[in-house]
Design a protein around this motif. Structure first.
Motif: not given
Length: 325
Positions: A1-8, A10-12, A72-78, A317-319
């Protein structure tokens, strides 16, 4: 996964598959492939399925109530919806996810609703100068004795995908059965003049920087007078050429039309644009705002050909979805 300090972070990642339509099994295959890619990125995949009856559940797990599914969906980051066709691709899934505040790796409600309807898509395309095949929208009580065009022509439902309910009519006698088949798949029916030309597709997504990125063009080779039907799409017999046999000007025209449609429809995530290349130029066939997405599907092949393999495409696409939220 891309890393960017300005982006939240993403784990789930919720991956939605199934659906209440005739593309249910295709959707499950797409969702399974996305799930594998998410896990290959070192993220937690949360597969959520919608059964043929509309019941929610986990892949291989017990049924969920609608409230539990939302929880369940609400616990996901994207979320990555791999829902093809009505009750999913048409904006339904995007609307639900937007209402509960989960970023979506895909098109929003407006683009899904416009793109799912072939008649509406054709109308919009013509309005921005992109040609389509001459067509008529057939009324539910249309007289089958009166043909809208001289054969050959194509009869198809205005919604849905995977070439379900599509027929080529080559004689007067075939028109009635073709209408019945199309109506068994969708409420409204579109009749188009048969186009003699090559089918060439291109896929586009907007990346985290806001730039539009195109995959390689893909040409679908079918016998003269035939259409790219459901069996060819999924039985392994499809004949693809990547990139398509286009000169520089032809490629530029196709890409420009796809970029225009992506923006005018309001797409996000990846969308596939299907064209006919004829001796008189290009014509839009249709738009898919949630195209098939297994590793061997058309869209991943297009991006792999320009150096973006499947797992990296899912990552992009996730990023982009998180960056746009």
């Amino acid at each position: 996964m891309h890393t960017d300090d300005q982006l939240p972070a993403v784990r789930r990642v919720a991956v939605l598959g199934g659906g209440v339509n005739d593309e249910h099994d295709v959707s499950l295959a797409s969702a399974a492939a996305v799930t594998r890619a998410v896990r290959a990125l070192g993220l937690e995949a949360v597969p959520v399925t919608i059964g043929r009856s509309g019941a929610w559940g986990h892949t291989g797990g017990p049924p969920l109530s609608a409230a539990d599914a939302v929880a369940v969906l609400s616990t996901c980051d994207v979320a990555f919806p791999a829902l093809h066709g009505v009750n999913g691709e048409d904006g339904a899934a995007a609307g639900l996810l937007a209402m509960i505040g989960v970023p979506v790796a895909g098109s929003p409600v407006r683009a899904g609703a416009l793109g799912i309807d072939k008649w509406v898509t054709k109308t919009l395309a013509e309005a921005v100068g992109i040609r389509t095949a001459p067509s008529v929208l057939v009324a539910p009580d249309a007289d089958t004795a009166s043909l809208p065009f001289a054969p050959p022509f194509v009869v198809k439902p205005t919604t849905g995908g995977s070439s379900n309910g599509v027929s080529v009519v080559r004689s007067v006698e075939q028109y009635g059965p073709a209408l019945e088949l199309a109506r068994s798949t969708g409420d409204a029916v579109l009749v188009e003049q048969f186009v003699t030309g090559r089918e060439v597709d291109i896929a586009v997504f907007r990346d985290r920087s806001g730039a539009l990125r195109s995959g390689a063009t893909l040409e679908i080779r079918v016998a003269d007078g035939d259409v790219f039907d459901r069996s060819q799409k999924y039985d392994g017999t499809a004949d693809f050429t990547v990139p398509a046999r286009l000169d520089e000007a032809g490629h530029a025209a196709l890409e420009a039309a796809a970029h225009t449609l992506y923006d005018r429809l309001g797409c996000a995530g990846v969308a596939r644009f299907d064209f006919f290349v004829t001796t008189d130029g290009i014509l839009l066939n249709e738009v898919n705002t949630c195209p098939g997405f297994t590793e061997q599907s058309q869209v991943p092949r297009m991006f792999a050909a320009v150096g973006l393999p499947y797992v990296a495409l899912v990552d992009e696409l996730l990023t982009a979805a998180v960056a746009a939220d």
